[in-house]
Design an enzyme around this catalytic site. Structure first.
Site, short mmCIF file in Angstrom:
data_model
loop_
_atom_site.label_atom_id
_atom_site.label_comp_id
_atom_site.label_asym_id
_atom_site.label_seq_id
_atom_site.Cartn_x
_atom_site.Cartn_y
_atom_site.Cartn_z
N CYS A 111 -33.37 -42.86 29.18
CA CYS A 111 -34.32 -41.76 29.46
C CYS A 111 -34.84 -41.81 30.89
O CYS A 111 -35.49 -40.87 31.34
CB CYS A 111 -35.46 -41.80 28.46
SG CYS A 111 -34.86 -41.81 26.77
N HIS A 247 -41.09 -37.72 31.01
CA HIS A 247 -40.03 -37.72 30.02
C HIS A 247 -40.60 -37.22 28.69
O HIS A 247 -41.69 -37.64 28.28
CB HIS A 247 -39.46 -39.13 29.87
CG HIS A 247 -38.56 -39.27 28.69
ND1 HIS A 247 -37.53 -38.39 28.44
CD2 HIS A 247 -38.57 -40.16 27.66
CE1 HIS A 247 -36.94 -38.75 27.31
NE2 HIS A 247 -37.54 -39.81 26.83
N ASN A 277 -36.37 -34.76 22.39
CA ASN A 277 -36.15 -35.76 23.44
C ASN A 277 -34.69 -35.70 23.88
O ASN A 277 -33.79 -36.00 23.10
CB ASN A 277 -36.50 -37.14 22.85
CG ASN A 277 -36.25 -38.28 23.81
OD1 ASN A 277 -35.59 -38.12 24.83
ND2 ASN A 277 -36.78 -39.45 23.47
N1 COA Z 1 -39.88 -37.39 7.91
C1 COA Z 1 -40.69 -37.83 6.96
N2 COA Z 1 -41.08 -39.13 6.87
C2 COA Z 1 -40.58 -39.97 7.79
C3 COA Z 1 -39.71 -39.56 8.80
C4 COA Z 1 -39.34 -38.20 8.86
N3 COA Z 1 -38.54 -37.70 9.80
N4 COA Z 1 -39.38 -40.63 9.56
C5 COA Z 1 -40.03 -41.69 9.05
N5 COA Z 1 -40.74 -41.29 7.97
C6 COA Z 1 -41.60 -42.10 7.11
C7 COA Z 1 -41.22 -43.56 7.12
O1 COA Z 1 -40.19 -43.79 6.19
C8 COA Z 1 -42.53 -44.22 6.71
O2 COA Z 1 -42.66 -44.10 5.32
P1 COA Z 1 -43.28 -45.30 4.46
O3 COA Z 1 -44.68 -45.48 5.01
O4 COA Z 1 -43.22 -44.78 3.07
O5 COA Z 1 -42.41 -46.47 4.74
C9 COA Z 1 -43.59 -43.32 7.35
O6 COA Z 1 -42.93 -42.07 7.64
C10 COA Z 1 -44.17 -43.89 8.60
O7 COA Z 1 -43.12 -44.34 9.43
P2 COA Z 1 -43.42 -44.99 10.81
O8 COA Z 1 -42.14 -45.35 11.47
O9 COA Z 1 -44.47 -46.08 10.64
O10 COA Z 1 -44.10 -43.78 11.57
P3 COA Z 1 -44.89 -43.77 12.91
O11 COA Z 1 -46.27 -43.31 12.63
O12 COA Z 1 -44.71 -45.03 13.71
O13 COA Z 1 -44.15 -42.62 13.69
C11 COA Z 1 -42.53 -42.28 15.43
C12 COA Z 1 -42.77 -42.76 14.02
C13 COA Z 1 -41.06 -42.45 15.74
C14 COA Z 1 -42.89 -40.80 15.50
C15 COA Z 1 -43.43 -43.09 16.40
O14 COA Z 1 -43.29 -44.47 16.18
C16 COA Z 1 -43.10 -42.80 17.82
O15 COA Z 1 -43.32 -41.71 18.30
N6 COA Z 1 -42.57 -43.79 18.57
C17 COA Z 1 -42.08 -43.58 19.90
C18 COA Z 1 -40.64 -43.23 19.79
C19 COA Z 1 -40.06 -42.61 21.01
O16 COA Z 1 -40.68 -41.77 21.62
N7 COA Z 1 -38.86 -43.04 21.37
C20 COA Z 1 -38.11 -42.53 22.46
C21 COA Z 1 -38.63 -43.13 23.71
S1 COA Z 1 -37.55 -42.73 25.01
#
Ligand code: COA
Length: 320
Positions: A111, A247, A277
């Site tokens: 990225c 980004h 993204n």
């Molecule tokens: N739809 C519905 N539920 C989803 C899901 C989706 N697309 N993806 C994950 N879940 C669920 C998970 O299974 C989990 O369920 P559980 O609690 O029953 O196990 C729950 O949602 C929470 O998952 P979690 O991974 O803890 O969510 P989060 O609050 O950390 O959010 C992101 C996930 C990815 C949105 C967040 O971590 C984030 O934005 N991280 C940065 C990622 C990023 O920007 N990467 C690129 C950088 S270049």
């Protein structure tokens, strides 16, 4: 001597996939995706390739710059999803455009790819080796997604952005970049299988996998710190900056960066609602959208910042 952006362009695939479209094929919802990320739709390729999208974006940037492909000395594409391992996307673009004089190569900094490519172009031009460069960030991430992993596949999109830069007295003011390979596995995509018949322990290929929370923590600490660093080096304040072009990973990351910098959110334009993204494509597509909407005047100060897999990060302050 520095580099100045003379023209920009972008290309997004025609095929738009909304969160509701995704909810029809996997266990997710518009509410979950939009509330956690700000993303509502993304463009995903049907036929387009990374090189074709790059070339389309490049043609628009060249037109605006009033330059011909033959004028280019250098083409650098930031990408982690080129159409081939080799030839590089940049070499494909060189052939499509007919930029026979240009040296062409790719940079994989995920990225941060467009920003690393821009800084590399700066280094060549500043040292007097080249005069005119085409810098591209382009991805076809949909082919690297695990479409059974709802926690990653809903986040990413496809597209390309380009900028034509040339030697000038003003433009890029300061740049910082960094990498931390020791944390590389928090966001990874394992490549091809080793099918050498003499080797027994075949490595299984894999798609993108991510520890979202670790990436989030990395982004909200590293991005404001690197922006503050370039501003200090340029002897500028947050209030001197018209726009922060970050980004486009997640609206919550952008809000957190704005808060830490004590900057108003309306200085942080976004594309993530309709693009998701696009890794290396994010910053140049955003720059092109902001520019084409007439939001930039010559002399405006901008910050651009990339961050992501590697881990890598980068920030630049520039005068438009
Ligand atoms: N739809 C519905 N539920 C989803 C899901 C989706 N697309 N993806 C994950 N879940 C669920 C998970 O299974 C989990 O369920 P559980 O609690 O029953 O196990 C729950 O949602 C929470 O998952 P979690 O991974 O803890 O969510 P989060 O609050 O950390 O959010 C992101 C996930 C990815 C949105 C967040 O971590 C984030 O934005 N991280 C940065 C990622 C990023 O920007 N990467 C690129 C950088 S270049």
């Amino acid at each position: 001597m520095t580099i100045r952006i003379m023209g920009t362009g972008s290309y997004l695939p025609e095929n738009i996939v909304t969160n509701d479209d995704l909810a029809r094929i996997m266990d997710t919802s518009d509410e979950w995706i939009a509330s956690r990320t700000g993303i509502r739709a993304r463009h995903l390729v049907k036929e387009e390739t990374t090189a074709q999208m790059s070339a389309e974006a490049a043609k628009k940037a060249l037109d605006e710059a009033g330059m011909k492909a033959e004028d280019l000395d250098l083409i650098i594409v930031g990408t982690l999803s080129g159409d081939y391992v080799t030839p590089s996307t940049a070499c494909e673009v060189q052939a499509i455009l007919g930029a026979e004089k240009a040296v062409a190569f790719d940079i994989n900094a995920a990225c941060s790819g467009f920003m690393f490519a821009m800084n590399t172009a700066y280094a060549y031009i500043h040292s007097g080796i080249y005069q005119n460069a085409l810098v591209i960030g382009a991805e076809t991430l949909s082919k690297l997604m695990d479409w059974n992993d709802r926690s990653t596949c809903v986040l990413f999109g496809d597209g390309a952005g380009a900028a034509v830069v040339r030697a000038d007295k003003t433009g890029l003011i300061h740049f910082t970049q960094g990498a931390d390979g020791s944390k590389g596995m928090v966001l990874s995509c394992r490549g091809r299988m080793n099918n050498n018949p003499l080797v027994k322990n075949f490595v299984k290929p894999d798609y993108v996998s991510m520890d979202g929370q670790e990436v989030y923590k990395f982004a909200v600490s590293t991005v404001p710190a690197s922006i503050q660093k370039v501003l200090e080096e340029a002897d500028l304040e947050v209030t001197d900056i018209k726009y922060f072009l970050l980004h486009q990973a997640n609206i919550r990351i952008i809000q957190s960066v704005a808060k830490r910098l004590k900057a108003d959110m309306n200085k942080f334009p976004t594309t993530l609602e309709h693009c998701g993204n696009i890794s290396a494509g994010s910053v140049p597509i955003l720059l092109d959208e902001v520019h084409k909407k007439g939001m930039l005047q010559r002399g405006d100060k901008l910050v651009m910042a990339g961050f992501g897999a590697g881990l890598t990060w980068s920030a630049a302050v520039m005068e438009w």
